[in-house]
Design an enzyme around this catalytic site. Sequence first.
Site, short mmCIF file in Angstrom:
data_model
loop_
_atom_site.label_atom_id
_atom_site.label_comp_id
_atom_site.label_asym_id
_atom_site.label_seq_id
_atom_site.Cartn_x
_atom_site.Cartn_y
_atom_site.Cartn_z
N ARG A 24 0.86 -1.18 0.00
CA ARG A 24 0.00 0.00 0.00
C ARG A 24 0.90 1.23 0.00
O ARG A 24 1.66 1.45 0.93
CB ARG A 24 -0.92 0.00 1.23
N HIS B 61 -2.78 11.10 0.45
CA HIS B 61 -2.21 10.88 1.79
C HIS B 61 -1.63 12.22 2.25
O HIS B 61 -0.46 12.34 2.55
CB HIS B 61 -1.15 9.78 1.76
N GLU C 269 -7.12 8.66 6.07
CA GLU C 269 -7.41 9.29 7.35
C GLU C 269 -7.94 10.72 7.23
O GLU C 269 -7.34 11.68 7.73
CB GLU C 269 -6.16 9.27 8.23
N ASN D 219 -7.11 1.88 9.82
CA ASN D 219 -5.79 2.15 10.41
C ASN D 219 -5.99 2.15 11.93
O ASN D 219 -6.90 2.83 12.43
CB ASN D 219 -5.28 3.54 9.98
N TYR E 116 -4.02 2.34 15.86
CA TYR E 116 -2.82 2.52 16.69
C TYR E 116 -3.10 2.32 18.16
O TYR E 116 -2.34 1.68 18.87
CB TYR E 116 -2.17 3.88 16.38
N GLU F 252 -3.24 0.03 7.94
CA GLU F 252 -2.10 0.50 8.73
C GLU F 252 -2.21 0.03 10.17
O GLU F 252 -3.28 0.12 10.76
CB GLU F 252 -2.07 2.03 8.82
#
Length: 444
Positions: A77, A121, A166, A292, A294, A354
């Site tokens: 990606r 991005h 995002e 994504n 985290y 991600e």
Amino acid sequence: MPDLQFPPGFRFGVSTAAYQIEGAVAEGGRGPSIWDTFAHTPGLTRGGDTGDVACDHYHRWESDLDLMARLGAGAYRFSIAWPRIQPTGSGPANPAGLDFYDRLVDGLAARGIDPLVTLFHWDLPQALQDEGGWANRDTAMRFGEYAELVAERLGDRVKMWITLNEPYIHFALGHVQGVHAPGLTMLSDQLPVVHHLLLAHGLGVSALRRASGAPVTLANNYSPVWPKSESDEDQLAAAMYDLVQNHLFTDPILLGQYPPGYEFLTTADVDSIVMEGDLEVISQPIQALGVNYYNPSLIAAAPEGDPLPFVRLDIEGYPKTAFDWPVVPDGLRELLVGLKERYADRLPPIWITESGCSYPDLDDQFRIDYIAGDLAAIRAAMDAGVEVHGYCTWSLLDNFEWAEGYEQRFGLVHVDFDTQQRTPRRSFEWYRELCTAAAPRPDL
Ligand code: GCO
């Protein structure tokens, strides 16, 4: 290697982004982006770091593809720099820009690696920002034209398109907190930025579906929201945070409507921003949802007089990455199950586009444990009925971590930014076993 079983066809890969790895910011006809402007503004990035050189991937792309082939990556990606394709964000395509990505996509195909292409991005052409950026509805139109140019050239070989990366983070950090490009601190009437990002996604879907048969998605940064207490104030603050981070850029796409309560984003007449037909364009079917992940978000009510109704608090009691982010792998299971509960049969198959951690050492058991935790969480979510098709860890290479510059190292591969030498970390070999077990590939 974790003894977790994933279904045949499940893909393991890696993720990167153009401004974070390419460098060569003034080569091949590339125009300036808002991140060039932001990074070159004194005081806005750590140590004045910029993406001018980054990982010099623009010149080293072939050896980087060989690294991915050695890894056995099933998918890569990456993002296309809009200002390489249209230096001012509109008009005819820059042939040298299309040629670069054409070679990259062919190089991936030659190594049996599926290209997953992110169109935006965060590196918006500066010329569009000069005209208002995402506050200007025309920017959404320009994005649709850009998507068509790229899809016409690459659409026969790209395996999945990701329109936006995002949008919430780009909106919140770039337009409200001012700590990312374009460095704005809009404390009211933010809805135009939100809506035009969503409209750009929808116009991108239309363009990509016209010029390519590949599945289309977008990648959102999702975070399970944990209220600090049972108090009404903290519960309300957590609900509002959940709305903006997790639902604002998903409900319009999957449900065709904004989440209830979104109206606080503007004092203007919503109908003057959300035009007739917009939500139909935005909610065209997508064939996957990029996630994504985290960490979770611990939320409390903001003190009286704060411009925002919520504050994010540190989460204690968990291991911390070098970035001081808590490591909560079960948070990924929690958010995936939460997406299934909210969107039910409107939820397409998921790709983890991600997830990863900042950790500097070459002997990085920490990163191995992080990825293993992700995979156990994904397996548990799949056992609970969530359909997941792939996992792209962030990132292949240490790279430009936005306002933190080169301080935070997310790569399976260490990069010496003085010499550009790549050195695979221990996690690279560990991840290689995973990739090759999932889809055996010839050793190069
Ligand atoms: C993001 C971006 C990446 C970051 C990564 C680590 O999610 O913020 O997509 O560009 O570098 O997530 O912060």
